[in-house]
Scaffold this active site. Sequence first.
Site, PDB file in Angstrom:
ATOM      1  CG  HIS A   1      50.446  25.101  40.803  1.00 55.80           C
ATOM      2  ND1 HIS A   1      49.311  25.841  41.258  1.00 55.80           N
ATOM      3  CD2 HIS A   1      51.546  26.079  40.233  1.00 55.80           C
ATOM      4  CE1 HIS A   1      49.607  27.165  40.824  1.00 55.80           C
ATOM      5  NE2 HIS A   1      50.906  27.170  40.408  1.00 55.80           N
TER       6      HIS A   1
ATOM      7  CD  GLU B   1      53.189  32.426  33.951  1.00 59.41           C
ATOM      8  OE1 GLU B   1      52.046  32.431  33.514  1.00 59.41           O
ATOM      9  OE2 GLU B   1      53.217  31.738  34.970  1.00 59.41           O
TER      10      GLU B   1
ATOM     11  NE  ARG C   1      44.451  37.405  39.681  1.00 54.39           N
ATOM     12  CZ  ARG C   1      45.318  38.341  40.636  1.00 54.39           C
ATOM     13  NH1 ARG C   1      44.567  39.378  41.440  1.00 54.39           N
ATOM     14  NH2 ARG C   1      46.502  38.166  40.760  1.00 54.39           N
TER      15      ARG C   1
ATOM     16  CE  LYS D   1      45.872  34.497  41.834  1.00 58.11           C
ATOM     17  NZ  LYS D   1      46.052  33.239  41.082  1.00 58.11           N
TER      18      LYS D   1
ATOM     19  NE  ARG E   1      46.055  43.079  62.926  1.00 57.84           N
ATOM     20  CZ  ARG E   1      46.550  43.202  64.425  1.00 57.84           C
ATOM     21  NH1 ARG E   1      47.311  44.190  64.557  1.00 57.84           N
ATOM     22  NH2 ARG E   1      46.353  42.314  65.321  1.00 57.84           N
TER      23      ARG E   1
ATOM     24  CG  HIS F   1      49.327  28.284  36.533  1.00 58.29           C
ATOM     25  ND1 HIS F   1      49.422  28.537  35.124  1.00 58.29           N
ATOM     26  CD2 HIS F   1      50.271  28.970  37.115  1.00 58.29           C
ATOM     27  CE1 HIS F   1      50.071  29.588  35.314  1.00 58.29           C
ATOM     28  NE2 HIS F   1      50.585  29.775  36.306  1.00 58.29           N
TER      29      HIS F   1
ATOM     30  CD  GLU G   1      42.532  32.525  41.109  1.00 60.27           C
ATOM     31  OE1 GLU G   1      42.310  31.281  41.546  1.00 60.27           O
ATOM     32  OE2 GLU G   1      43.428  33.007  40.972  1.00 60.27           O
TER      33      GLU G   1
END
Length: 537
Positions: free
Chosen positions: A428, A361, A417, A319, A297, A424, A413
């Site tokens: 993606h 980026e 953000r 992230k 955890r 993307h 986010e």
Amino acid sequence: MGAGKTTIGRLLARKLNKRFVDSDHEIEARTGASIPWIFEIEGEACFRRREADVIRDLTARHDLVLATGGGAVLDPANRALLAERGTVIYLRASINSILQRTAHDKNRPLLQTADPRRKLEELMTQRDPLYREIADLVIDTGRPNVQSMVQTILDQIAAQEAARARRLAKTSMNEQAQITLNVELGERSYPIAIGPGLLNDGALLARHVAGGKVAIVTNTTVAPLYLERVAGQLRASGREVVEIILPDGEEHKNWQSLNLVFDALLANRCDRKTTVVALGGGVIGDLAGFAAASYMRGVPFVQLPTTLLSQVDSSVGGKTGINHPLGKNMIGAFYQPRAVLADTSTLDTLPARELSAGLAEVIKHGAILDAEYFAWIEQNIERLVAREPEAMAHAIARSCEIKADVVGRDEREGGLRAVLNFGHTFGHAIESGLGYGEWLHGEAVGCGMVMAADLSARMGLVDWATVERVRALVAAAGLPTVAPDLGEQRWLELMQVDKKNEGGTIRFILLKPLGSPSITTAPPELLRATLAACTAA
């Protein structure tokens, strides 16, 4: 004893224009008693205390050549003072040489035994490791020419001082080149250190490793370049190191690789104080970070990004995650590292294709949040492609500043953000549609930015001149500007599997104008027009 400390020390002092002092003679002068008398009447322990007092006083002085007694190194405090305050020269002599020089010397209490050779052997076994521990120079005194030995010492001292000066100059340059930023997240705030040679600074990494065990996660490409350097420095700091080497490539950012990390952590009995170190690019950073977030955890986590893309983007912000066959980065967690240490020297070994992927980026940060920075990138793209250090350092630092500011205001986010995903949504879809690893992430994002700029113009948010600026800069960075033809229906299916979407509606990050983002939906007919215009026939 008997190694020639007094003879060599006197001559060395004259050559260096310094004063010569023998610690034994100093003790005799202070007490008014000979060394043999002190040994006989007060005992060796009392002599060692007097010796320690003298060494503490004499090592605090300047312009001195000090010859210590042979047993002075037995006291840890003496060793520390000698090593800290001076240049330590160990005059090494053989047992036979020492016996010849001390055979008729009655002022050496430790040799007044029936078997001096055996006593010398015992002393050598005990003391030699301690001499070596603190010695800056080791000089063999077996040669008969004392002048030659002194000249050897002078030459080696000069060489050491020159090397020390070079190290100091290099350290100064590195310190000037190093930039430290902070991601401000309250108790979860952390530093981003950017500069050359950071992987050589074992103390810097060790400061961010609290426990006694470290698990380094890397891949088959990065491991041969940097793993031993990082692991060796951590071991030297007293940490137990677990090395986890994964296959390289976006196609391996999956459950199988994640389980390999868990398997290694469990097999090596890693506990909650174990620090996970991600040594590699964006895939390793995301995957190792997700492992750190999930194992027991949550365990501490440090990023050591080695690609431009990871240094300017993926290592910052927390992230973490893995890919799913139906969508990129769909399984993961927000989990902040303890630190990001970006060694810009690692970019020297980066393949040109990977460098271009990282530049995507860099361009993204200027396009969405800093029009002046975008213009600077346009003016300096050739320098960036050529990896000029000054230009590269500015690009990395400014990109990290932009992302750190956004993350500090919107960690998870919730709104702002999301603008960091410019390009993307299309990118993606390219990665998923072609199969992970066919295009690099940065290549897909670069092409995705061209498509997002095109859609921005069709929606009246920017003019077509802006689209051409984006297209030209992406091309100059060595990135593709024409997307693969996945088929309109397949494009729509892939873009609908996106974390930004709400209620099945595709949301895009567009430009309004250059340097300012807009989070919006797009009319279907305009989206279809962009797909038709930007994909290969």
